[in-house]
Design an enzyme around this catalytic site. Structure first.
Site, short mmCIF file in Angstrom:
data_model
loop_
_atom_site.label_atom_id
_atom_site.label_comp_id
_atom_site.label_asym_id
_atom_site.label_seq_id
_atom_site.Cartn_x
_atom_site.Cartn_y
_atom_site.Cartn_z
N HIS A 17 0.84 -1.21 0.00
CA HIS A 17 0.00 0.00 0.00
C HIS A 17 0.87 1.26 0.00
O HIS A 17 0.58 2.23 -0.71
CB HIS A 17 -0.88 0.05 1.26
CG HIS A 17 -1.89 -1.05 1.39
ND1 HIS A 17 -2.05 -1.76 2.56
CD2 HIS A 17 -2.80 -1.55 0.53
CE1 HIS A 17 -3.03 -2.65 2.42
NE2 HIS A 17 -3.49 -2.54 1.19
N LYS A 41 -15.02 -8.58 4.69
CA LYS A 41 -13.78 -9.13 5.24
C LYS A 41 -13.90 -9.17 6.75
O LYS A 41 -13.75 -8.16 7.42
CB LYS A 41 -12.59 -8.26 4.86
CG LYS A 41 -12.28 -8.28 3.38
CD LYS A 41 -11.00 -7.55 3.08
CE LYS A 41 -10.65 -7.69 1.61
NZ LYS A 41 -9.51 -6.87 1.23
N ARG A 91 -1.84 -6.63 -7.84
CA ARG A 91 -0.69 -7.44 -7.44
C ARG A 91 -0.43 -8.56 -8.41
O ARG A 91 0.70 -8.93 -8.68
CB ARG A 91 -0.94 -8.04 -6.05
CG ARG A 91 -0.95 -7.02 -4.94
CD ARG A 91 -1.47 -7.59 -3.67
NE ARG A 91 -2.88 -7.95 -3.80
CZ ARG A 91 -3.68 -8.28 -2.80
NH1 ARG A 91 -3.19 -8.33 -1.58
NH2 ARG A 91 -4.94 -8.57 -3.00
N SER A 128 -3.13 -7.83 3.63
CA SER A 128 -3.36 -7.51 5.04
C SER A 128 -3.87 -8.72 5.82
O SER A 128 -3.47 -8.93 6.97
CB SER A 128 -4.37 -6.36 5.17
OG SER A 128 -3.86 -5.22 4.56
#
Ligand code: PNS
Length: 159
Positions: A17, A41, A91, A128
């Site tokens: 990030h 999430k 990514r 994360s």
């Protein structure tokens, strides 16, 4: 003057990030980093206030970056902030399908376009959720997160 919005959960912010925000800050005049609770999430670790405070610490060296928190639609925040574009990091190819769908939905409901920036390959594995899991189970995430995040993780999850 071009302003971009970088939205995310940032629970917690990691070095991928940070790379995205530093790149955006070098490409655009203003960058707004917006954090929210993502109900899809589960298992959040940091409160929104804690995430904001960590974002502020991580970007205090970048004068054209501002942080905020929000709930509701990301395009509403983009419009409130008068952002020209939403930016997202990619990514791997696996990110592309869902990000493309979100970008197309956001464009359809608001006219706001999304720009994708690739993550450097050496950081493309960072996520994360995995960082939270490794830290919870006593693994070392020091090289994956900025120093203030590492410190807070150690306070929250003493091994
Ligand atoms: O870091 P994340 O959890 O991958 O970020 C996801 C985020 C915040 C970009 C996404 O959940 C989002 O945009 N949420 C806001 C609600 C919204 O606008 N939903 C419609 C998306 S098409």
């Amino acid at each position: 003057m071009t302003c971009v919005l970088y939205p995310g959960s940032f629970d917690p912010i990691h070095n991928g990030h940070v790379e995205m925000v530093e790149t955006a800050a070098s490409l655009f005049d203003h960058v707004v980093v917006g954090t929210l609770m993502n109900p899809s999430k589960g298992g959040g670790l940091f409160s929104l206030e804690e995430r904001m405070s960590l974002l502020d610490e991580c970007f205090e060296h970048l004068p054209n970056v501002r942080t905020t928190m929000f709930d509701g639609l990301v395009v509403t925040l983009a419009q409130e902030e008068r952002a020209d574009f939403i930016i997202k990091g990619l990514r791997a190819v696996s990110d592309f399908e869902s990000e493309l769908q979100m970008a197309q939905t956001n464009l359809a409901i608001s006219g706001v376009h999304t720009l994708f920036l690739p993550t450097a390959s050496r950081r493309s594995f960072l996520a994360s959720g995995l960082i939270r899991e490794v830290a919870r189970l006593g693994g070392n995430v020091e090289d994956m997160v900025p120093e203030p995040v590492y410190r807070r993780l150690k306070e929250k999850l003493p091994s």
